[in-house]
Enzyme design. Structure first.
Site, PDB file in Angstrom:
ATOM      1  N   ASP A  76      43.894   5.146  71.180  1.00 42.12           N
ATOM      2  CA  ASP A  76      43.200   4.027  70.561  1.00 42.12           C
ATOM      3  C   ASP A  76      42.112   4.585  69.652  1.00 42.12           C
ATOM      4  O   ASP A  76      41.825   5.786  69.699  1.00 42.12           O
ATOM      5  CB  ASP A  76      42.658   3.036  71.597  1.00 42.12           C
ATOM      6  N   TYR A  78      38.699   5.833  67.803  1.00 44.44           N
ATOM      7  CA  TYR A  78      37.403   6.335  68.251  1.00 44.44           C
ATOM      8  C   TYR A  78      36.432   5.166  68.322  1.00 44.44           C
ATOM      9  O   TYR A  78      36.385   4.339  67.409  1.00 44.44           O
ATOM     10  CB  TYR A  78      36.861   7.377  67.281  1.00 44.44           C
ATOM     11  N   PHE A  89      43.684   9.813  65.217  1.00 50.97           N
ATOM     12  CA  PHE A  89      42.983  11.096  65.213  1.00 50.97           C
ATOM     13  C   PHE A  89      42.058  11.284  64.013  1.00 50.97           C
ATOM     14  O   PHE A  89      41.234  12.200  63.996  1.00 50.97           O
ATOM     15  CB  PHE A  89      43.956  12.281  65.306  1.00 50.97           C
ATOM     16  N   HIS A 197      47.659  16.904  75.417  1.00 54.00           N
ATOM     17  CA  HIS A 197      46.775  16.316  74.407  1.00 54.00           C
ATOM     18  C   HIS A 197      45.818  17.370  73.849  1.00 54.00           C
ATOM     19  O   HIS A 197      45.443  18.307  74.555  1.00 54.00           O
ATOM     20  CB  HIS A 197      45.979  15.172  75.058  1.00 54.00           C
TER      21      HIS A 197
END
Length: 234
Positions: A76, A78, A89, A197
């Site tokens: 989701d 930032y 990202f 991740h």
């Protein structure tokens, strides 16, 4: 988009950036998107607001579905004010410091394909080449990571992923972390590159050295498509 009766409706600021190809692919969930619009309007009315800015919520859908060659799935946005720009990202060019997950992506980018990381976190150069930077959930309450999960976004983005899989290649998916990897069954025969991740909590456990960028290009070449230029202009 269409309204609940199937008629063409006037695009809101929220959905105005959606390319017509994606608008067609997302038509089955137009009712869900309308309910999400109501939810977001309620968040604004309650003084909580949401991120990213309304015009950027669907930014990942601004390029035609037919142009997508690489899918990179995030979680989701930032939650920091001014940070998210609607691409997974990525952050606004003015954000300092660069988020640590993105900085780890940049470290792997340099190691894998020799690209010098820029001083900013805007990944629009990838998006412009057909890299779909898709968050699983497209909005968040400022300061509260994960706050808009299970509000309906997962249904919308699952529909998008199924549309890409149904379209077929040339396409490769890059899945980082358990949440993203759980989507692999939706992708059917689409080639998948997966690892832990890039978060600082997990990157050392298999993200570094996973070579996602060169592997994605090798997959595209094997499908008869041009590779991605992963360079990000300063």
């Amino acid at each position: 988009m269409t309204d609940a009766r199937g008629a063409e409706s006037t695009p809101s600021v929220l959905t105005r950036s959606i390319d017509p190809e994606w608008a067609s692919a997302l038509r089955p969930v137009s009712g869900v998107i309308s309910k999400l619009q109501e939810f977001l309007d309620g968040e604004v009315a309650a003084g909580r607001g949401y991120l990213p800015a309304e015009e950027n919520v669907f930014r990942a859908f601004a390029a035609p579905l037919s142009r997508v060659r690489v899918l990179i799935v995030g979680q989701d946005p930032y939650p920091g004010l001014g940070h998210p720009i609607g691409l997974s990202f990525a952050v606004d060019r003015a954000v300092r410091p660069i988020p640590r997950s993105l900085w780890n992506i940049y470290k792997e980018l340099r190691s894998d394909v020799g690209v010098t990381p820029p001083s900013h976190g805007d990944l629009s150069a990838w998006s412009d080449q057909g890299v779909m930077l898709l968050n699983r959930v497209l909005t968040v309450e400022p300061g509260k990571s994960g706050s808009h999960r299970r509000k309906g976004w997962e249904t919308v983005t699952a529909t998008a992923i199924h549309a890409l899989a149904d379209r077929g290649g040339p396409l490769v998916a890059i899945l980082w972390g358990k949440d993203a990897i759980s989507l692999e069954p939706m992708l059917g025969s689409v080639p998948v590159i997966k690892s832990v991740h890039p978060s600082p909590l997990s990157a050392g456990g298999g993200f570094f050295g996973s070579h996602p960028f060169s592997r994605a290009n090798a997959s595209l070449l094997s499908q008869g498509a041009s590779p991605i230029d992963w360079t990000i202009p300063a």
